[in-house]
Scaffold this motif. Structure first.
Motif, PDB file in Angstrom:
ATOM      1  N   LEU A  78       5.704  53.360   0.748  1.00 13.18           N
ATOM      2  CA  LEU A  78       6.236  54.500  -0.298  1.00 13.18           C
ATOM      3  C   LEU A  78       5.277  55.455  -0.473  1.00 13.18           C
ATOM      4  CD1 LEU A  78       8.699  55.151  -2.046  1.00 13.18           C
ATOM      5  CD2 LEU A  78       7.689  54.084  -3.949  1.00 13.18           C
ATOM      6  N   VAL A  79       5.543  56.869  -0.404  1.00 10.97           N
ATOM      7  CA  VAL A  79       4.627  57.962  -0.750  1.00 10.97           C
ATOM      8  C   VAL A  79       5.127  58.664  -1.712  1.00 10.97           C
ATOM      9  CG1 VAL A  79       3.631  59.779   0.237  1.00 10.97           C
ATOM     10  CG2 VAL A  79       3.887  58.152   1.793  1.00 10.97           C
ATOM     11  N   ALA A  80       6.459  58.852  -2.006  1.00 15.67           N
ATOM     12  CA  ALA A  80       7.179  59.750  -3.093  1.00 15.67           C
ATOM     13  C   ALA A  80       8.470  59.356  -3.166  1.00 15.67           C
ATOM     14  CB  ALA A  80       6.822  61.333  -2.707  1.00 15.67           C
ATOM     15  N   THR A  81       8.990  59.661  -4.396  1.00 11.59           N
ATOM     16  CA  THR A  81      10.576  59.822  -4.791  1.00 11.59           C
ATOM     17  C   THR A  81      10.818  61.083  -5.098  1.00 11.59           C
ATOM     18  OG1 THR A  81      10.034  58.900  -6.746  1.00 11.59           O
ATOM     19  CG2 THR A  81      10.537  57.289  -4.975  1.00 11.59           C
ATOM     20  N   PRO A  82      11.319  62.004  -4.309  1.00  8.77           N
ATOM     21  CA  PRO A  82      11.461  63.655  -4.714  1.00  8.77           C
ATOM     22  C   PRO A  82      12.915  63.697  -5.312  1.00  8.77           C
ATOM     23  CG  PRO A  82      11.534  63.392  -2.431  1.00  8.77           C
ATOM     24  CD  PRO A  82      10.906  61.807  -2.692  1.00  8.77           C
ATOM     25  N   ASP A  83      13.779  62.650  -5.067  1.00 12.50           N
ATOM     26  CA  ASP A  83      15.087  62.711  -5.738  1.00 12.50           C
ATOM     27  C   ASP A  83      15.689  61.275  -6.120  1.00 12.50           C
ATOM     28  OD1 ASP A  83      17.931  64.292  -5.398  1.00 12.50           O
ATOM     29  OD2 ASP A  83      18.389  62.310  -4.732  1.00 12.50           O
ATOM     30  N   PRO A  84      16.600  61.186  -7.111  1.00 11.91           N
ATOM     31  CA  PRO A  84      17.046  59.955  -7.631  1.00 11.91           C
ATOM     32  C   PRO A  84      17.414  59.152  -6.319  1.00 11.91           C
ATOM     33  CG  PRO A  84      17.700  61.492  -8.933  1.00 11.91           C
ATOM     34  CD  PRO A  84      17.040  62.265  -7.879  1.00 11.91           C
ATOM     35  N   ASN A  85      18.092  59.780  -5.276  1.00 15.35           N
ATOM     36  CA  ASN A  85      18.474  58.858  -4.165  1.00 15.35           C
ATOM     37  C   ASN A  85      17.618  58.661  -3.041  1.00 15.35           C
ATOM     38  OD1 ASN A  85      20.981  59.641  -5.803  1.00 15.35           O
ATOM     39  ND2 ASN A  85      21.950  58.524  -4.145  1.00 15.35           N
ATOM     40  N   VAL A  86      16.235  59.175  -3.084  1.00 13.93           N
ATOM     41  CA  VAL A  86      15.318  59.424  -2.029  1.00 13.93           C
ATOM     42  C   VAL A  86      14.079  58.665  -2.148  1.00 13.93           C
ATOM     43  CG1 VAL A  86      14.372  61.161  -0.464  1.00 13.93           C
ATOM     44  CG2 VAL A  86      16.674  61.535  -1.455  1.00 13.93           C
ATOM     45  N   ALA A  87      13.660  58.023  -1.102  1.00 17.63           N
ATOM     46  CA  ALA A  87      12.116  57.736  -1.017  1.00 17.63           C
ATOM     47  C   ALA A  87      11.437  58.064   0.302  1.00 17.63           C
ATOM     48  CB  ALA A  87      12.292  55.891  -1.153  1.00 17.63           C
ATOM     49  N   VAL A  88      10.360  58.562   0.218  1.00 13.67           N
ATOM     50  CA  VAL A  88       9.691  59.194   1.367  1.00 13.67           C
ATOM     51  C   VAL A  88       8.444  58.221   1.523  1.00 13.67           C
ATOM     52  CG1 VAL A  88       8.252  61.006   2.276  1.00 13.67           C
ATOM     53  CG2 VAL A  88      10.247  61.298   0.803  1.00 13.67           C
ATOM     54  N   GLY A  89       8.284  57.969   2.657  1.00 14.03           N
ATOM     55  CA  GLY A  89       7.187  56.726   3.094  1.00 14.03           C
ATOM     56  C   GLY A  89       6.649  57.040   4.403  1.00 14.03           C
ATOM     57  N   HIS A  90       5.670  56.433   4.903  1.00 12.44           N
ATOM     58  CA  HIS A  90       4.960  56.463   6.069  1.00 12.44           C
ATOM     59  C   HIS A  90       5.974  55.703   7.057  1.00 12.44           C
ATOM     60  CE1 HIS A  90       1.156  57.282   4.136  1.00 12.44           C
ATOM     61  NE2 HIS A  90       1.332  56.148   3.296  1.00 12.44           N
ATOM     62  N   LEU A  91       5.944  56.375   8.192  1.00 13.52           N
ATOM     63  CA  LEU A  91       6.573  55.974   9.329  1.00 13.52           C
ATOM     64  C   LEU A  91       6.046  54.587   9.718  1.00 13.52           C
ATOM     65  CD1 LEU A  91       8.439  56.421  11.991  1.00 13.52           C
ATOM     66  CD2 LEU A  91       6.430  57.309  13.182  1.00 13.52           C
TER      67      LEU A  91
END
Length: 316
Positions: free
Chosen positions: A78-91
């Motif tokens: 996990l890197v960030a959660t820019p939206d309640p439905n979204v997680a951004v992470g490393h490939l």
């Protein structure tokens, strides 16, 4: 009520999209993954026809909270959660197995046990247990990671190693991380008056070869919880346990003649039933995290997600 059951985004640097049973994952420049938790509901490896309001938000927020609560013992993507439905992470390159760990004889394990089997995924289960009894020590019962539309299959540690699905060195790390996460999850659940019955974890490798936890953790879709209060009394009286998981959906489907088998029809899910499922997921959230669920604006979910993700990507 509005739900999000499919996405068609085109983000800057987008290389590909993977659509799982519940999540849709966008590859950004072979560097980041934008994982969107939809409101789709899957049971018996089948995606049901209607979305469940707020389910994606609930899953995403539980998973990201538990990523934070376990990052000191197991690294995650996990890197960030820019939206309640979204997680951004490393490939990451995912391992082709799911690590299932069971502290109790429940669900699939109980069904196998009732059918007379005493070995699950190469692990022996003791004689004399009844459904929902605690195992002497938690057992790891891996499954293969099926392609969308296929069923995950039980597999033993020996078969994983013999078939070269995971190297022995990596598999030892997966087992170690699985036990550590389950122990932490058990402790957190106990502090909320819950029992973490069983759960599954997925792992991947980053570009630099680090093994990390990916996808979801300790959500009601990947885990089964019981209420601790009255657990032993219910066991002693041969009563059903009070559950916090999506088992209630599976039970409803079984009662209505559906277990994902060929030729079976998915029963009709009325709007009233869908609303009860949404309410149960909110109850799960509040019990598992011990905090009030705050509903996101769902007047236009796709637009909201697109705006938040674009702003996040532009800020990097």
């Amino acid at each position: 009520m509005n739900t999000i059951t499919a996405t068609q985004f085109n983000f800057p640097g987008q290389k590909s999209v993977y659509r799982g049973k519940v999540r849709e994952v966008y590859n950004i420049n072979d560097d980041l993954l934008v994982m969107i938790a939809t409101d789709r509901l899957s049971a018996f490896d089948v995606v049901l026809p209607k979305g469940i309001p707020y389910k994606g938000q609930i899953l995403n927020q539980i998973a990201t909270k538990f990523m934070e609560l376990t990052s000191d013992i197991v690294p995650n993507w996990l890197v960030a959660t820019p939206d309640p439905n979204v997680a951004v992470g490393h490939l990451c390159e995912p391992f082709k197995v799911e690590m299932v760990i069971r502290g109790y004889l429940s669900g699939h394990a109980a069904r196998e046990y009732a059918a007379g089997k005493r070995t699950l995924c190469g692990v022996e289960m003791p004689e004399g247990l009844k459904e929902n009894d605690q195992f002497p020590t938690p057992i790891i019962t891996p499954t293969t990671k099926a392609d969308n539309g296929s069923h995950d299959e039980d597999i033993s540690r020996e078969a994983i190693l013999a078939n070269g699905i995971v190297s022995e060195a990596d598999y030892l790390v997966l087992e170690k991380y699985t036990r550590a996460l389950y122990q932490r999850g058990t402790e957190i659940a106990a502090s909320r008056g819950l029992i973490l019955v069983d759960t599954k974890y997925e792992f991947g490798k980053t570009k630099d070869g680090q093994i990390v936890l990916i996808d979801e953790i300790h959500t009601p879709d990947s885990s089964r919880y019981f209420y601790a209060e009255g657990y032993q009394e219910r066991q002693n009286n041969n009563e059903e346990q009070k559950q916090l998981s999506k088992e209630f959906v599976r039970r409803w489907l079984i009662e209505n003649g559906f277990q994902g088998k060929e030729g079976q029809q998915i029963p009709f899910m009325s709007d009233a039933y869908i609303e009860t499922v949404s309410d149960r997921y909110i109850e799960l959230f509040e019990n598992i995290l011990g905090e009030k669920f705050i509903k996101a604006d769902i007047s236009n979910i796709n637009e909201r997600i697109e705006k938040n993700v674009l702003e996040y990507l532009a800020s990097r």
